[in-house]
Design an enzyme around this catalytic site. Structure first.
Site, short mmCIF file in Angstrom:
data_model
loop_
_atom_site.label_atom_id
_atom_site.label_comp_id
_atom_site.label_asym_id
_atom_site.label_seq_id
_atom_site.Cartn_x
_atom_site.Cartn_y
_atom_site.Cartn_z
N PHE A 1 0.84 -1.19 0.00
CA PHE A 1 0.00 0.00 0.00
C PHE A 1 0.88 1.25 0.00
O PHE A 1 1.94 1.26 0.63
CB PHE A 1 -0.91 -0.02 1.23
CG PHE A 1 -1.98 1.03 1.20
CD1 PHE A 1 -3.08 0.87 0.37
CD2 PHE A 1 -1.89 2.16 1.98
CE1 PHE A 1 -4.08 1.85 0.33
CE2 PHE A 1 -2.87 3.13 1.95
CZ PHE A 1 -3.97 2.99 1.11
N ASP B 1 1.98 -4.76 9.08
CA ASP B 1 0.80 -3.93 8.85
C ASP B 1 -0.41 -4.87 8.86
O ASP B 1 -0.54 -5.74 8.01
CB ASP B 1 0.93 -3.22 7.50
CG ASP B 1 -0.26 -2.31 7.19
OD1 ASP B 1 -1.36 -2.58 7.70
OD2 ASP B 1 -0.09 -1.36 6.43
N TYR C 1 -10.91 1.45 11.08
CA TYR C 1 -12.12 1.88 10.36
C TYR C 1 -12.58 0.85 9.34
O TYR C 1 -13.61 1.04 8.71
CB TYR C 1 -11.90 3.23 9.66
CG TYR C 1 -10.58 3.37 8.94
CD1 TYR C 1 -10.38 2.81 7.69
CD2 TYR C 1 -9.53 4.09 9.51
CE1 TYR C 1 -9.18 2.94 7.03
CE2 TYR C 1 -8.33 4.22 8.86
CZ TYR C 1 -8.15 3.66 7.62
OH TYR C 1 -6.95 3.78 6.97
N LYS C 2 -11.86 -0.24 9.19
CA LYS C 2 -12.28 -1.29 8.26
C LYS C 2 -13.16 -2.29 9.01
O LYS C 2 -14.34 -2.05 9.25
CB LYS C 2 -11.05 -1.96 7.64
CG LYS C 2 -10.14 -1.03 6.85
CD LYS C 2 -8.96 -1.78 6.27
CE LYS C 2 -7.94 -0.86 5.63
NZ LYS C 2 -8.46 -0.17 4.43
N ARG D 1 -12.32 -4.65 -6.34
CA ARG D 1 -12.07 -5.31 -5.06
C ARG D 1 -13.39 -5.50 -4.32
O ARG D 1 -14.12 -4.55 -4.06
CB ARG D 1 -11.10 -4.48 -4.21
CG ARG D 1 -10.57 -5.24 -3.01
CD ARG D 1 -9.43 -4.52 -2.34
NE ARG D 1 -9.86 -3.29 -1.70
CZ ARG D 1 -9.07 -2.54 -0.90
NH1 ARG D 1 -7.83 -2.91 -0.70
NH2 ARG D 1 -9.53 -1.44 -0.36
#
Length: 413
Positions: A128, A205, A230-231, A379
């Site tokens: 990322f 991560d 927040y996921k 995705r």
């Protein structure tokens, strides 16, 4: 074919032991299928009430007194709970605060500062952007060299690839446990052990892992980890990240952003910085108390459901998404870009097609919300506690409908 898939979805939803939990999440009539729960989780009904109670109670009634009464310890108390429920981590090793980018910088910089005589960082070239950008900045700041792992974007980092890049000069290896593109699950325990064998440290991560996989950081002897909330933790946009620092390293690492809240006595207003003992030393500024509220409700749900059951639902959802791909989408030239083996796959599925940038934009207009990842990946992010199998079918059927409306791809010369 569609009837068979619909029957299959209905059967899976009927047999889902976590189906009742879906009612806990806020839904709107304008969204037919939310397939982006791995980017931003749905809010909970309980969070609306919790925020109102906070305004009227702890903030509105107790005012500044609430710092002494509850807020000062919130980063470590919530960190311990995340560690216990989701990370496989004993107390005193996890803290909540900062953004993911800032937490990555802090823990990576602290690790590099403790690795005297080593001047190389190993990272993945397909990771990322934040991870790569933080690594680039740290390398420049510390005068280090980055050894980039080149991986197949449809899979991810393997133990053998890491072994080829590490050595006596390796200070830190920074990797995502789950690839944000393919959902490939790296072998955390084996890679960590290999890096330890040559004297390096590893930072994982966990942004796409926490709340979707059953993690065991202590058992894997993980050094450092960072994750967002927040996921799959449904903390809301901009919710603070968490950082994990193994207890054996806490006295050895120097926190690079020396703020007053990480001091031994924040209210002494001392002339020089003296770090707090333990994990608290990795706090910098004033903790984001308001941002911590929503994830507490989600942690209640996750703890009640049990992370093993959550992982089982995640596997079932992604298995079904692949089943729908094979039945409806493969005929349009859509390619699966995630592992078929569930042991190697996280909580999302990547589907590739040259038209998916335009298709994704059209899907959003129809109330079907996946996300797009260049160059041409759609995705499908499936949050286990809020997503039904029928929702997966509705979303992917809309993809098939849009592809069917487009002119066929030109054959390769």
């Amino acid at each position: 074919m569609t009837d068979r898939l619909a029957t299959r979805a209905a059967e899976l939803d009927a047999a889902d032991p976590l189906a009742h939990v879906r009612d806990a999440f806020v839904r709107t009539d304008g969204v037919t299928a939310y397939l982006d729960g791995n980017s931003l989780g749905r809010p909970l009904h309980a969070t609306r009430a919790a925020l109102a109670d906070f305004v009227d109670g702890a903030w509105g009634e107790r005012l500044i007194r609430a710092w002494d009464e509850q807020w000062m310890d919130a980063p470590t108390e919530l960190g311990d709970r995340i560690g216990r429920v989701l990370l496989g981590a004993l107390p005193g090793q996890t803290v909540v605060g900062d953004s993911t980018s800032v937490m990555l910088y802090k823990l990576s910089s602290a690790a590099l500062g403790a690795q005297h005589g080593r001047d190389e960082i190993v990272a993945c070239a397909d990771d990322f952007p934040t991870d790569r950008f933080v690594v680039e900045g740290l390398a420049a700041e510390h005068g280090h060299t980055v050894r980039w792992l080149s991986v197949d974007p449809r899979t991810g980092v393997t133990l053998d690839q890491v072994r080829e890049q590490i050595g006596e000069r390796t200070a830190l290896v920074l990797l995502s446990h789950i690839s944000y593109r393919s959902a490939w699950v790296a072998d955390m325990a084996a890679i960590t052990a290999a890096v330890h064998d040559i004297g390096g440290l590893v930072l994982w991560d966990l942004c796409h892992s926490v709340g979707a996989l059953d993690l065991a950081l202590d058992a894997a002897s993980v050094d450092l980890a960072v994750g967002c909330t927040y996921k799959y933790l449904n903390g809301g946009p901009g919710a603070p990240a968490f950082g994990y620092v193994a207890s054996r390293l806490q006295g050895r690492l120097r926190q690079p952003i020396q703020g007053w809240m990480g001091a031994a006595d924040p209210f002494a207003m001392g002339e020089s910085y003296e770090p707090a003992t333990g994990i608290r030393r990795f706090i910098s500024g004033t903790p984001p108390i308001l941002g911590m509220l929503p994830m507490r409700d989600m942690l209640d749900l996750l703890e009640s459901a049990g992370i093993a059951a959550v992982r089982a639902k995640s596997v079932a959802l992604t298995d079904y998404a692949i089943e729908v791909h094979d039945a409806l989408l493969a005929a349009y030239g859509v390619e699966l870009a995630s592992p078929r083996d569930p042991a190697l796959r996280g909580g999302h599925v990547i589907l590739d097609h040259p038209d998916f940038r335009e298709v994704t934009a059209s899907l959003w207009e129809r109330g079907v919300i996946p996300d797009f990842r260049p160059p041409h990946g759609l995705r499908v992010g499936l949050s286990p506690l809020s997503t039904s199998f029928a929702e997966v079918l509705a979303g992917l059927r809309a993809v098939a409908d849009l592809l069917g409306e487009r002119p066929p791809l030109a054959a390769a010369p």
